[in-house]
Write an enzyme that holds these catalytic residues in place. Structure first.
Site, short mmCIF file in Angstrom:
data_model
loop_
_atom_site.label_atom_id
_atom_site.label_comp_id
_atom_site.label_asym_id
_atom_site.label_seq_id
_atom_site.Cartn_x
_atom_site.Cartn_y
_atom_site.Cartn_z
N CYS A 169 0.72 -1.11 -0.03
CA CYS A 169 0.11 -0.02 -0.14
C CYS A 169 0.77 1.32 -0.10
O CYS A 169 0.30 2.40 -0.07
CB CYS A 169 -0.89 0.04 1.09
SG CYS A 169 -2.08 -1.48 1.09
N HIS A 309 -2.68 8.41 5.75
CA HIS A 309 -3.38 7.16 5.05
C HIS A 309 -4.56 6.87 5.55
O HIS A 309 -5.13 6.67 4.78
CB HIS A 309 -2.25 5.99 5.65
CG HIS A 309 -2.16 4.84 5.27
ND1 HIS A 309 -2.08 4.53 3.76
CD2 HIS A 309 -2.79 3.47 5.63
CE1 HIS A 309 -2.53 2.97 3.61
NE2 HIS A 309 -2.93 2.57 4.74
N GLU A 320 -1.14 6.18 13.31
CA GLU A 320 -0.97 7.25 12.60
C GLU A 320 -0.92 8.60 13.47
O GLU A 320 -0.15 9.25 13.42
CB GLU A 320 -1.98 7.49 11.47
CG GLU A 320 -1.20 6.99 10.15
CD GLU A 320 -2.06 7.55 8.81
OE1 GLU A 320 -1.56 8.41 8.04
OE2 GLU A 320 -3.31 7.17 8.76
N LYS A 341 -9.49 8.61 1.61
CA LYS A 341 -10.14 7.13 1.53
C LYS A 341 -11.39 7.11 1.85
O LYS A 341 -12.29 6.34 1.75
CB LYS A 341 -9.04 6.19 2.27
CG LYS A 341 -7.82 5.95 1.75
CD LYS A 341 -7.04 4.91 2.57
CE LYS A 341 -5.74 4.69 2.05
NZ LYS A 341 -4.71 5.91 2.38
N HIS A 346 -9.66 2.57 -0.71
CA HIS A 346 -8.33 2.18 -0.67
C HIS A 346 -8.09 1.30 -1.54
O HIS A 346 -8.15 0.17 -1.66
CB HIS A 346 -8.27 1.42 0.67
CG HIS A 346 -6.75 1.26 0.90
ND1 HIS A 346 -5.76 1.60 0.00
CD2 HIS A 346 -6.05 0.80 2.04
CE1 HIS A 346 -4.55 1.15 0.68
NE2 HIS A 346 -4.67 0.72 1.87
N PHE A 405 0.55 -3.46 4.55
CA PHE A 405 0.99 -4.83 5.16
C PHE A 405 2.44 -5.07 4.89
O PHE A 405 2.95 -4.80 3.89
CB PHE A 405 0.06 -5.69 4.71
CG PHE A 405 -1.27 -5.57 5.29
CD1 PHE A 405 -1.88 -4.66 6.13
CD2 PHE A 405 -2.40 -6.03 4.49
CE1 PHE A 405 -3.03 -4.71 6.78
CE2 PHE A 405 -3.66 -6.19 4.88
CZ PHE A 405 -4.03 -5.32 6.10
#
Length: 422
Positions: A169, A309, A320, A341, A346, A405
């Site tokens: 990502c 993010h 975050e 998002k 996403h 991830f």
């Protein structure tokens, strides 16, 4: 003296916003593009919502043979690249092809094409031994994500460095960051860079269902993506692409290019901790932010906006928040933060580049896009997350971040050209 790198062209393919102007209108208005999945029958799955693009390849200039040859993700990238080149006004045929390169990010490659073709060659999964006689001639291109970069290189007459970056990502930030470094070191003068992913397919839904990462809020798809909201319960899958024309600053000036932004800093880190888990202290993201600001020679007090993010998972949003506090200190409480998002979902590897585009537009218009669907802020996410409505705000420097991830953490600093650090 270090070569400076600027963005002179942008192209965006996003849910609810095909093209840069429509994309910005969606963000400015705080509209969501999440809905029930229509690309296939998603009824067997736990999560059945996504942010899809209403995309007609022929209507966007792709010839029938191009549509047949390329996976949907490659098609999105090609359309975005054409918009970016047109926006830049650059005449690529007139440049030294060996000084023009391509760098494309993608997390999952040609997932949709592979999924579809497997169903064909296995006769709907009924054959243990698949029959390749029914495969399309270009199936190999679906298997290798490098075909994405090759397609863009052919379309832009680029014969310089050509590569694919796949870091999950964070691919969309990392691909642009890599392209910046190639220009800085002198390996290229122009880079066509960005990312693309079209992952809305049965295999992808199955993967995320298995780890319960996506939201099961199927009864309210328009409000399913809720970053930083106490009621959030997973991210909404999306698709899209954003491509940029990057140039060395002095060269761009000499040809009279319109400069959208300068990329002044970039860094990445990995937590080496867990495939999906995140430490709550946000240390690795904070280190990436510090390193990016250091390369940018930008003090924390100069950051005007953080494009988060903001995936909408419990641990990411808290991670975050901690990272912003750890890296920016008290200034984190004075800085608007938002997650797009909440509106476009996403799109895995593509979203980092799409968020770079949103950051550039926030500077251009001095408007911070909102975090849609943020009605009940999580007490542990106690920064200014710009809920529900866009905000007029002078924006000269933007920090945009990504988390993926595997423990990948990336950060990039963008500055308005007339306010860039020396």
């Amino acid at each position: 003296m270090r070569r400076r790198v600027v963005i002179t062209g942008m192209g965006v393919m996003a849910p609810g916003g095909i093209g840069v102007n429509r994309f910005w209108a969606l963000l400015r208005e705080g509209r969501t593009s999440t809905r029930r999945i229509t690309l296939f029958d998603a009824s067997p799955f736990r999560s059945r919502v996504a942010a899809e693009i209403d995309f007609d390849p022929e209507a966007h200039g792709l010839e029938p043979q191009e549509s047949r040859r390329m996976d949907r993700a490659a098609q999105l990238a090609l359309v975005a690249a054409r918009e970016a080149v047109a926006d830049s006004g650059i005449e690529l045929r007139e440049r030294d092809a060996h000084r023009t390169g391509v760098c494309i990010g993608s997390a999952v490659g040609a997932t949709m094409g592979l999924d579809l073709e497997y169903r064909v060659v296995s006769n709907g999964g009924r054959l243990d031994l698949v029959d390749p006689a029914y495969a399309i001639p270009h199936l190999y291109d679906y298997m290798v994500p490098s075909s994405f970069a090759a397609e863009i290189a052919w379309a832009t007459f680029a014969e310089g460095p050509c590569t694919v970056v796949s870091t999950g990502c964070t691919s969309g930030i990392d691909s642009v960051g890599h392209a910046v470094e190639l220009i800085r070191e002198g390996s290229a003068d122009v880079m066509i860079a960005g990312a693309t992913d079209a992952p809305i397919s049965p295999i992808t839904l199955a993967c995320f269902d298995a780890i319960k990462a996506t939201t099961p809020r199927n009864d309210d798809p328009e409000h399913a993506s809720r970053p930083f909201d106490e009621t959030r319960n997973g991210f909404v899958l999306g698709e899209g692409s954003a491509i940029f024309v990057l140039e060395e600053l002095e060269s761009a000036k000499r040809r009279g290019a319109t400069i959208h932004a300068e990329i002044t800093g970039y860094a990445s880190r990995c937590n080496a901790f867990h495939m999906t888990g995140l430490r709550p202290d946000g240390l690795e993201m904070a280190e990436a932010i510090r390193a990016a600001l250091g390369e940018s020679r930008t003090g924390v007090e100069r950051v005007d906006y953080i494009n988060a993010h903001g995936s909408g998972t419990k641990q990411n949003d808290r991670h975050e928040t901690s990272a912003f506090k750890r890296s920016l200190g008290e200034h984190a409480y004075r800085t608007p933060v938002s997650s797009i998002k909440s509106m476009v979902g996403h799109s895995l590897g593509a979203i980092g580049s799409i968020e770079i585009a949103a950051s550039v537009l926030a500077m251009k218009y001095n408007v911070v896009p909102p975090t849609a669907n943020l009605h009940y802020p999580d007490p542990e996410c106690d920064l200014d997350y710009v809920p529900l409505a866009a905000r007029d705000h002078r924006t000269d420097v933007v920090l945009t971040v990504g988390s993926g991830f595997g423990g990948f953490q990336s950060a990039m600093v963008l500055a308005r050209p007339d306010r860039s650090p020396t």
